[in-house]
Design an enzyme around this catalytic site. Sequence first.
Site, short mmCIF file in Angstrom:
data_model
loop_
_atom_site.label_atom_id
_atom_site.label_comp_id
_atom_site.label_asym_id
_atom_site.label_seq_id
_atom_site.Cartn_x
_atom_site.Cartn_y
_atom_site.Cartn_z
N HIS A 147 -15.20 58.92 -51.80
CA HIS A 147 -14.50 59.70 -50.75
C HIS A 147 -15.13 61.08 -51.35
O HIS A 147 -14.77 61.49 -52.26
CB HIS A 147 -13.26 59.66 -50.33
CG HIS A 147 -12.65 60.65 -49.48
ND1 HIS A 147 -13.23 60.46 -48.15
CD2 HIS A 147 -12.10 61.87 -49.66
CE1 HIS A 147 -12.68 61.59 -47.49
NE2 HIS A 147 -12.20 62.45 -48.42
N SER A 149 -14.67 65.29 -50.17
CA SER A 149 -13.85 66.10 -49.37
C SER A 149 -13.89 67.54 -49.91
O SER A 149 -13.65 67.48 -51.25
CB SER A 149 -12.64 65.44 -48.85
OG SER A 149 -11.66 66.56 -48.11
N GLU A 161 -17.86 59.13 -46.93
CA GLU A 161 -17.72 57.83 -47.85
C GLU A 161 -18.84 57.22 -48.02
O GLU A 161 -19.59 57.15 -47.06
CB GLU A 161 -16.34 56.88 -47.12
CG GLU A 161 -15.08 57.78 -47.11
CD GLU A 161 -14.84 58.47 -45.78
OE1 GLU A 161 -15.48 58.09 -44.71
OE2 GLU A 161 -14.13 59.24 -45.84
#
Length: 171
Positions: A147, A149, A161
């Site tokens: 993931h 971010s 992802e």
Amino acid sequence: MSNALRTAALLALTLGASGPASAWDATLAAGVTRESTEVLRLALQQDFQRSWWQSSSGRLTGYWDAGYTYWFGDKSASNHSLSFAPVFVYEFAGERVRPYVEAGIGVALFESTEHESHDLGSSFQFEDRLGFGLRFAGQEIGVRAIHYSNAGIKQPNDGAETYTLHYRTAF
């Protein structure tokens, strides 16, 4: 995804045919995102050369991972990212085959902040990973979810992802 898998298989066979084990390993991964973008990832790893909590059931160890990922697909233009992460691995005991689980948090830099229908907000991203697989004869095969971010440092923070199969070997 057939082109990505063929390319990954060819590179994995090439990497697997290399010489004796050394301090560096190479990993090739192929996979997809939730919105059908394909990813190819090539990475180098160096083991921590330490283990903790050794017992008859297994041990905790880890490695440093430096990777390059190429993102391509129907819904978005290509993108490139570089990443670096420490990864912790719990390796279960076994004579020939050793199952493992892994987790790590690192950093990544993306060429573009646009990804599919998402705006990553910044080129700088954190990289969180979870994976599992099997180790055997100086090689490894496994599944990994990563993931990305920016942790709200800059808005928007849509994130992304990847879900990949990977092959690792010493070179």
